[in-house]
Enzyme design. Structure first.
Site, PDB file in Angstrom:
ATOM      1  N   GLU A 106      60.772 -12.482  -7.998  1.00  0.00           N
ATOM      2  CA  GLU A 106      60.134 -13.726  -8.470  1.00  0.00           C
ATOM      3  C   GLU A 106      61.209 -14.497  -9.206  1.00  0.00           C
ATOM      4  O   GLU A 106      61.686 -14.054 -10.259  1.00  0.00           O
ATOM      5  CB  GLU A 106      58.963 -13.410  -9.408  1.00  0.00           C
ATOM      6  CG  GLU A 106      57.785 -12.746  -8.725  1.00  0.00           C
ATOM      7  CD  GLU A 106      57.117 -13.633  -7.702  1.00  0.00           C
ATOM      8  OE1 GLU A 106      57.279 -14.865  -7.758  1.00  0.00           O
ATOM      9  OE2 GLU A 106      56.447 -13.086  -6.812  1.00  0.00           O
ATOM     10  N   LYS A 110      63.241  -2.366 -17.756  1.00  0.00           N
ATOM     11  CA  LYS A 110      64.428  -2.913 -18.448  1.00  0.00           C
ATOM     12  C   LYS A 110      64.096  -4.368 -18.795  1.00  0.00           C
ATOM     13  O   LYS A 110      64.188  -5.263 -17.952  1.00  0.00           O
ATOM     14  CB  LYS A 110      65.651  -2.837 -17.511  1.00  0.00           C
ATOM     15  CG  LYS A 110      66.998  -2.832 -18.197  1.00  0.00           C
ATOM     16  CD  LYS A 110      67.308  -4.030 -19.055  1.00  0.00           C
ATOM     17  CE  LYS A 110      67.735  -5.241 -18.248  1.00  0.00           C
ATOM     18  NZ  LYS A 110      67.919  -6.444 -19.118  1.00  0.00           N
ATOM     19  N   GLU A 145      67.309 -26.034 -11.219  1.00  0.00           N
ATOM     20  CA  GLU A 145      66.480 -25.582 -12.338  1.00  0.00           C
ATOM     21  C   GLU A 145      67.264 -25.722 -13.643  1.00  0.00           C
ATOM     22  O   GLU A 145      68.358 -25.178 -13.770  1.00  0.00           O
ATOM     23  CB  GLU A 145      66.074 -24.120 -12.128  1.00  0.00           C
ATOM     24  CG  GLU A 145      65.100 -23.637 -13.189  1.00  0.00           C
ATOM     25  CD  GLU A 145      64.677 -22.188 -12.979  1.00  0.00           C
ATOM     26  OE1 GLU A 145      65.563 -21.329 -12.815  1.00  0.00           O
ATOM     27  OE2 GLU A 145      63.462 -21.924 -12.979  1.00  0.00           O
ATOM     28  N   CYS A 163      58.966 -20.682 -15.502  1.00  0.00           N
ATOM     29  CA  CYS A 163      59.314 -20.778 -14.083  1.00  0.00           C
ATOM     30  C   CYS A 163      58.455 -21.827 -13.408  1.00  0.00           C
ATOM     31  O   CYS A 163      58.832 -22.398 -12.398  1.00  0.00           O
ATOM     32  CB  CYS A 163      59.139 -19.428 -13.414  1.00  0.00           C
ATOM     33  SG  CYS A 163      57.567 -18.667 -13.782  1.00  0.00           S
ATOM     34  N   VAL A 210      70.556 -13.939  -9.944  1.00  0.00           N
ATOM     35  CA  VAL A 210      70.479 -12.491 -10.183  1.00  0.00           C
ATOM     36  C   VAL A 210      69.571 -11.830  -9.142  1.00  0.00           C
ATOM     37  O   VAL A 210      69.856 -10.726  -8.674  1.00  0.00           O
ATOM     38  CB  VAL A 210      70.017 -12.180 -11.630  1.00  0.00           C
ATOM     39  CG1 VAL A 210      69.809 -10.682 -11.825  1.00  0.00           C
ATOM     40  CG2 VAL A 210      71.037 -12.708 -12.639  1.00  0.00           C
ATOM     41  N   GLY A 211      68.518 -12.524  -8.728  1.00  0.00           N
ATOM     42  CA  GLY A 211      67.627 -11.986  -7.698  1.00  0.00           C
ATOM     43  C   GLY A 211      68.387 -11.640  -6.422  1.00  0.00           C
ATOM     44  O   GLY A 211      68.125 -10.627  -5.775  1.00  0.00           O
ATOM     45  N   GLY A 265      63.296 -13.239 -12.570  1.00  0.00           N
ATOM     46  CA  GLY A 265      64.431 -13.847 -13.265  1.00  0.00           C
ATOM     47  C   GLY A 265      65.035 -14.939 -12.417  1.00  0.00           C
ATOM     48  O   GLY A 265      64.351 -15.530 -11.567  1.00  0.00           O
ATOM     49  N   SER A 266      66.301 -15.191 -12.607  1.00  0.00           N
ATOM     50  CA  SER A 266      66.948 -16.303 -11.908  1.00  0.00           C
ATOM     51  C   SER A 266      67.202 -15.959 -10.436  1.00  0.00           C
ATOM     52  O   SER A 266      67.314 -14.787 -10.062  1.00  0.00           O
ATOM     53  CB  SER A 266      68.273 -16.630 -12.599  1.00  0.00           C
ATOM     54  OG  SER A 266      69.120 -15.506 -12.535  1.00  0.00           O
TER      55      SER A 266
HETATM   56  P1  NAD Z   1      68.107 -13.720 -15.564  1.00  0.00           P
HETATM   57  O1  NAD Z   1      68.157 -13.692 -14.091  1.00  0.00           O
HETATM   58  O2  NAD Z   1      69.332 -14.095 -16.294  1.00  0.00           O
HETATM   59  O3  NAD Z   1      67.680 -12.303 -16.139  1.00  0.00           O
HETATM   60  C1  NAD Z   1      66.509 -11.663 -15.704  1.00  0.00           C
HETATM   61  C2  NAD Z   1      66.658 -10.168 -15.911  1.00  0.00           C
HETATM   62  O4  NAD Z   1      67.678  -9.704 -15.028  1.00  0.00           O
HETATM   63  C3  NAD Z   1      67.075  -9.768 -17.326  1.00  0.00           C
HETATM   64  O5  NAD Z   1      66.407  -8.595 -17.700  1.00  0.00           O
HETATM   65  C4  NAD Z   1      68.562  -9.512 -17.161  1.00  0.00           C
HETATM   66  O6  NAD Z   1      69.080  -8.610 -18.099  1.00  0.00           O
HETATM   67  C5  NAD Z   1      68.614  -8.923 -15.769  1.00  0.00           C
HETATM   68  N1  NAD Z   1      69.920  -9.018 -15.117  1.00  0.00           N
HETATM   69  C6  NAD Z   1      70.884  -9.959 -15.285  1.00  0.00           C
HETATM   70  N2  NAD Z   1      71.961  -9.671 -14.514  1.00  0.00           N
HETATM   71  C7  NAD Z   1      71.674  -8.534 -13.846  1.00  0.00           C
HETATM   72  C8  NAD Z   1      72.378  -7.728 -12.910  1.00  0.00           C
HETATM   73  N3  NAD Z   1      73.610  -8.052 -12.498  1.00  0.00           N
HETATM   74  N4  NAD Z   1      71.787  -6.620 -12.424  1.00  0.00           N
HETATM   75  C9  NAD Z   1      70.533  -6.280 -12.812  1.00  0.00           C
HETATM   76  N5  NAD Z   1      69.819  -6.999 -13.716  1.00  0.00           N
HETATM   77  C10 NAD Z   1      70.371  -8.116 -14.219  1.00  0.00           C
HETATM   78  O7  NAD Z   1      66.872 -14.683 -15.945  1.00  0.00           O
HETATM   79  P2  NAD Z   1      66.369 -15.102 -17.399  1.00  0.00           P
HETATM   80  O8  NAD Z   1      67.337 -16.076 -17.967  1.00  0.00           O
HETATM   81  O9  NAD Z   1      65.993 -13.906 -18.198  1.00  0.00           O
HETATM   82  O10 NAD Z   1      65.005 -15.847 -17.024  1.00  0.00           O
HETATM   83  C11 NAD Z   1      64.953 -17.150 -16.574  1.00  0.00           C
HETATM   84  C12 NAD Z   1      64.778 -17.200 -15.067  1.00  0.00           C
HETATM   85  O11 NAD Z   1      63.638 -16.448 -14.691  1.00  0.00           O
HETATM   86  C13 NAD Z   1      64.518 -18.597 -14.559  1.00  0.00           C
HETATM   87  O12 NAD Z   1      65.249 -18.806 -13.387  1.00  0.00           O
HETATM   88  C14 NAD Z   1      63.024 -18.591 -14.256  1.00  0.00           C
HETATM   89  O13 NAD Z   1      62.609 -19.539 -13.299  1.00  0.00           O
HETATM   90  C15 NAD Z   1      62.835 -17.201 -13.802  1.00  0.00           C
HETATM   91  N6  NAD Z   1      61.440 -16.803 -13.897  1.00  0.00           N
HETATM   92  C16 NAD Z   1      60.721 -16.700 -12.742  1.00  0.00           C
HETATM   93  C17 NAD Z   1      59.382 -16.357 -12.789  1.00  0.00           C
HETATM   94  C18 NAD Z   1      58.585 -16.236 -11.521  1.00  0.00           C
HETATM   95  O14 NAD Z   1      57.547 -15.586 -11.540  1.00  0.00           O
HETATM   96  N7  NAD Z   1      58.999 -16.840 -10.420  1.00  0.00           N
HETATM   97  C19 NAD Z   1      58.769 -16.099 -14.012  1.00  0.00           C
HETATM   98  C20 NAD Z   1      59.541 -16.220 -15.180  1.00  0.00           C
HETATM   99  C21 NAD Z   1      60.873 -16.555 -15.100  1.00  0.00           C
END
Ligand code: NAD
Length: 501
Positions: free
Chosen positions: A255, A180, A390, A289, A237-238, A233-234
């Site tokens: 991550e 996804k 961040e 990130c 959400v993680g 992701g964030s």
């Molecule tokens: P996000 O957390 O908003 O979204 C990430 C993913 O999660 C997307 O596919 C989104 O649709 C999905 N998502 C959102 N809400 C959800 C839910 N309730 N249930 C399941 N899935 C859900 O992050 P973003 O804005 O896409 O990316 C930016 C973030 O990602 C930043 O915090 C960045 O630091 C982080 N990031 C981390 C790494 C790493 O390896 N540590 C790498 C790249 C980005």
């Protein structure tokens, strides 16, 4: 493939076929550098679509797990070759869908190529251990086994690299996949999945469902037939994903966010440190990130560093990443731009000194995109929100520090722990920093970005939950160890009891 002139309607990929959503819902994806340009129309998936994808992956797993790993790897080798052939086209599509400059989107596709070759190589390794048993006429060994359907939820900032970090180790290990991708960047995932199918992946082994987090991501993470969830992701959400995985004890790799730092010591090559801080702070518009959103500078070179850094930031050319003269593209979307603008106000209110930038760009060619000036705050205190949270945009906080110990304290004094760097020519300080920085990645005399695919990638504290991506560490996550004892003595032999004789 879609071009700027012909936006296409893209579908989900389930069981080897491109299919509409069950609900018929779709959404538009626009170029963040020019929102008049429609990149494509994508499926807004819901739980019915996710269920169909998981069913396909569950069925495909029965035979894929039995395909010899070197044969699975041959498909990945072919995929890497095909990615290489399509590199230019995929890079420009990626710039159109998420804005970063072409040199960087080429790097993103290259990272997927590197990861695909690397994991293909693992097909002829996937080593376990053989070891003597403590008992006679008994053999002991361990081997990796696949787990099942892997749900993958990815962000928009590395739209091909990050899905490849997850998919390639999962596939070579014998798992099947439901991906996804982020709602802002489904096109790059579409390309990656299409390449895998062209390379000969059997139907159902990889499935793609586009859509938003709550409607498409959550049903995937919580699905009872998905024992492995890999999320990038964030941190907010993680945490939700971790809670969804906990009741079933799923393998869950997270991550998440970062607040990375470059430390500049008084003996540093200042020009090199400025180069690093510009690339680390403003590469990918600060939306990495691993972005260097903090620079801690020894007080004795602080004035000199800041004047050179600000002069360079002012010269950065902002615009459409497809234009080769441009250094920095737009923010990914309006929401992210607003977040950046709000942090600029927070920084001013906290008393940090705005040294350059601080504004949205709206005139002329900027009017139709989500552009923001490269922004530098000086005299930042380590506990200010702009130095703790961040921002994920082109905003760098420069923090004066008294000495090495103070720099390490500032570096470690945030909730995240992804990447840190030190510029120094003192080998003792370099080694002390490598030892004392509590991050997953440390650079010496290089910025906070620049990970390579054959080394573990990930972070500590609120950046990660103890797993790593890339390298063998990724294989560790996508496999279970199985330990096997073969007793050929023809009698009962009891470990720990009968070995005393
Ligand atoms: P996000 O957390 O908003 O979204 C990430 C993913 O999660 C997307 O596919 C989104 O649709 C999905 N998502 C959102 N809400 C959800 C839910 N309730 N249930 C399941 N899935 C859900 O992050 P973003 O804005 O896409 O990316 C930016 C973030 O990602 C930043 O915090 C960045 O630091 C982080 N990031 C981390 C790494 C790493 O390896 N540590 C790498 C790249 C980005």
């Amino acid at each position: 493939m879609a071009t700027a002139a012909s936006p296409r309607v893209f579908k989900n990929f389930i069981n080897g076929e491109w299919v509409e959503s069950r609900s018929g819902k779709a959404y538009e994806n626009r170029n963040p550098a020019n929102t008049d340009e429609l990149v494509g129309i994508f499926v807004a998936s819901g739980s019915e679509d996710v269920n169909a994808a998981v069913d396909a992956a569950t069925e495909a797993y029965k035979s894929w797990r039995l395909v010899p790993a070197p044969k699975r790897a041959e498909i990945l080798y072919r995929a890497a070759e095909l990615l290489l052939q399509h590199k230019e086209e995929f890079s420009s599509d990626m710039t159109r869908e998420m804005g970063k400059v072409l040199a960087e989107t080429r790097g993103d596709v290259q990272e997927a190529i590197d990861m695909t070759y690397y994991m293909a190589g693992e097909g002829r390794r996937l080593f376990g251990q053989t070891t003597p048993s403590e008992l006679p006429n008994k053999f002991a060994m361990s081997a990796r086994q696949s787990i099942g359907v892997c749900g993958m939820i990815t962000p928009w900032n590395f739209p091909m690299a990050i899905p490849s970090w997850k998919m390639m180790p999962a596939l070579v290990s014998g798992n099947t996949v439901v991906l996804k991708p982020a709602e802002d960047t489904p096109l790059s995932s579409y390309h990656l999945v299409q390449i895998l199918m062209e390379a000969g992946l059997p139907n159902g082994v990889v499935n793609l469902v586009s859509g938003d987090g709550p409607n498409a991501g959550a049903p995937l993470a919580g699905h009872k037939d998905v024992p492995v969830v890999s999320f990038t992701g964030s941190t907010a959400v993680g945490r939700i994903i971790a809670e969804m995985c906990a009741p079933d004890f799923k393998h869950c790799s997270l991550e998440m966010g970062g607040k990375n730092i470059i430390i500049v010591m008084d003996d540093a090559n200042l020009e090199l440190a400025v180069d690093g801080a510009i690339w680390g702070g403003f590469g990918t518009t600060g939306q990495r990130c691993t972005a260097a959103s903090r620079v801690a500078v020894h007080k004795s070179v602080y004035g000199e560093f800041v004047s050179r850094f600000v002069a360079r930031a002012k010269k950065l050319r902002v615009g459409d990443g497809l234009d080769a003269t441009i250094d920095m593209g737009p923010c990914i979307n309006e929401q992210q731009l607003k977040t950046v603008m709000s942090y600029v106000e927070i920084g001013k209110a906290e008393g940090a000194k705005l040294l350059t930038g601080g504004n949205r760009l709206t005139s002329g060619a900027y009017a139709k995109g989500w552009f923001h000036e490269p922004t530098v705050f000086g005299d930042v205190a380590a506990n200010m929100r702009i130095a703790q949270e961040e921002i994920f945009g082109p905003v760098v906080s420069v923090i004066p520090v008294d000495n090495f110990e103070h720099a390490i304290e500032v570096a470690n004094g945030v909730p995240y722990g992804l990447s840190a760097s030190i510029y120094t020519r003192n080998v003792n300080l370099a080694f002390a920093a490598m030892r004392d920085l509590y991050t997953g990645i440390v650079y010496v005399n290089a910025p906070t970005i620049g990970a390579e695919t054959h080394l573990p990638f990930g972070g500590t504290k609120q950046t990660g939950n103890g797993h790593r991506e890339a390298a063998i560490a990724a294989i560790d996550f996508f496999t279970e160890w199985k330990t096997m004892y073969i007793d050929y003595s023809d009698k009962l032999q009891r470990a720990q009891i009968d070995n005393a004789e």
